[in-house]
Design an enzyme around this catalytic site. Structure first.
Site, mmCIF file in Angstrom:
data_model
loop_
_atom_site.group_PDB
_atom_site.id
_atom_site.type_symbol
_atom_site.label_atom_id
_atom_site.label_comp_id
_atom_site.label_asym_id
_atom_site.label_seq_id
_atom_site.Cartn_x
_atom_site.Cartn_y
_atom_site.Cartn_z
ATOM 1 N N ASP A 170 12.835 31.014 19.445
ATOM 2 C CA ASP A 170 11.329 31.253 19.884
ATOM 3 C C ASP A 170 10.656 29.060 19.603
ATOM 4 O OD1 ASP A 170 12.170 29.941 17.034
ATOM 5 O OD2 ASP A 170 11.844 31.419 15.916
ATOM 6 N N LYS A 193 7.367 33.542 21.168
ATOM 7 C CA LYS A 193 7.533 34.636 20.365
ATOM 8 C C LYS A 193 6.192 35.030 19.711
ATOM 9 C CE LYS A 193 9.735 34.537 16.213
ATOM 10 N NZ LYS A 193 10.917 34.529 14.713
HETATM 11 C C1 R5P Z 1 12.351 31.805 12.370
HETATM 12 O O1 R5P Z 1 11.948 30.588 12.538
HETATM 13 C C2 R5P Z 1 13.189 31.395 12.401
HETATM 14 O O2 R5P Z 1 14.666 30.087 13.032
HETATM 15 C C3 R5P Z 1 14.531 32.556 12.452
HETATM 16 O O3 R5P Z 1 14.044 33.240 14.038
HETATM 17 C C4 R5P Z 1 14.604 34.049 11.571
HETATM 18 O O4 R5P Z 1 14.142 34.018 10.230
HETATM 19 C C5 R5P Z 1 14.717 35.170 11.870
HETATM 20 O O5 R5P Z 1 14.157 36.267 11.150
HETATM 21 P P1 R5P Z 1 14.948 37.830 12.169
HETATM 22 O O6 R5P Z 1 16.046 38.057 11.769
HETATM 23 O O7 R5P Z 1 14.294 38.607 10.635
HETATM 24 O O8 R5P Z 1 13.831 38.076 12.813
#
Ligand code: R5P
Length: 303
Positions: A170, A193
């Site tokens: 992302d 994303k």
């Molecule tokens: C979001 O900004 C973080 O950097 C992570 O990508 C996110 O917290 C990942 O969470 P999950 O595994 O629930 O998608």
């Protein structure tokens, strides 16, 4: 070296034990229990007057409880006359709340920092905070460590492949992925994303060439695993030869699985897991504590 004591909260005793072993001294004795009504009771059972006190507490799995426990330990150390109190927080909870949106949300990351400072910390050691803008929330010195060199060493040893691309799942990980790509002599890509809810993300598009390449997906946090899985799927559809996930913190709410889309996970031990860790932060924390004890007051810095 001046007298110092390392205490452990109850969130990650095995990491604290490992760090204490690295330092060659036992953990400070303390007593922690829950009152029947759910409140936390803390006692520091050492003579700490005039000493450097380090308190290691990661804030995951039950972050609110472990935060309060840490605040109580800091308060106890302050009231007992510790010379300097350092909170060593491998995973800093609520760091994702580092900006406000139109949804009338709190600035959670700033609040967590303020609580620690109010309790009496003199400095904080943290590892790969969600964003570097969070550094601006600290009035006390922040020693912001990065695990990137640990990952680079590991990859160079175990995946010495040439045709690699580092992909950010992302927009938030772009800088991390770009730097890693440079250090691994790899190309760079990113996924666009969109997060629909706390549990659902959609990987909309992949920028960069992954066909026939070994992909290293990098992220700071693995919680539901949705972000990494969605990005990995897109890389596979784009023709990636292999996909390896490199993640710093794993407050996993689902079991960590190497599945059809992800060949291997590299995850650090900033948070206690029921899996064998791939990348250990023990040495990083141990060396940092040694340096801080040696140099005394330190300005905010990135080690
Ligand atoms: C979001 O900004 C973080 O950097 C992570 O990508 C996110 O917290 C990942 O969470 P999950 O595994 O629930 O998608």
């Amino acid at each position: 070296m001046s007298a110092y004591i390392l205490f452990s909260g109850s969130s990650h005793p095995s990491l604290a034990e490992e760090v204490a072993k690295f330092l060659g001294k036992p953990l400070g004795k303390r007593f922690i229990e829950l009152f029947p009504d759910g409140e936390t009771k803390v006692e520091l059972q050492e003579d700490i007057r005039g000493k450097d006190v380090f308190i290691l507490q990661t804030m995951a799995k039950d972050p609110d409880h472990f935060l309060v426990e840490l605040l109580l330990m800091v308060d106890a150390a302050k009231r007992e006359g510790a010379k300097k109190i350092t909170a060593v927080v491998p995973y800093f909870a609520y760091a994702r709340g580092d900006h406000r949106t139109e949804k009338k949300e709190p600035l959670s990351a700033k609040l967590m920092v303020s609580l620690l400072e109010t309790a009496g910390v003199d400095q904080v050691v943290a590892i790969d905070l969600h964003s570097s803008q969070m550094e601006g929330f600290f009035s006390v010195p922040l020693i912001h460590l990065t695990t990137r060199p640990l990952f680079v060493d590991r990859i160079k040893k175990e995946w010495p492949k040439k045709n690699a691309v580092v992909v950010s799942p992302d927009i938030g990980r772009i800088e991390m992925a770009k730097t890693l790509a440079k250090e691994l002599d790899a190309s760079f890509g990113m996924v666009v994303k969109e997060r629909e809810s706390a549990k659902k993300v959609i990987a909309k598009a992949l920028m960069g060439e992954v066909r026939e390449k070994d992909v290293f997906l990098v992220d700071d946090i693995l919680s539901t695993g949705e972000t990494i899985r969605a990005a990995s799927k897109l890389c596979r559809e784009g023709g990636a030869k292999s996909v390896v996930a490199l993640v710093v913190h794993g407050p996993l709410v689902t079991p960590l699985l190497e599945d059809d889309t992800i060949d291997k996970f590299f995850l650090t031990n900033t948070i206690a897991q029921n899996i064998s860790y791939e990348v250990s932060v023990t040495g990083l924390l141990g060396k940092t504590i040694c340096q801080l004890v040696d140099v005394g007051n330190s300005p905010s810095k990135k080690l």
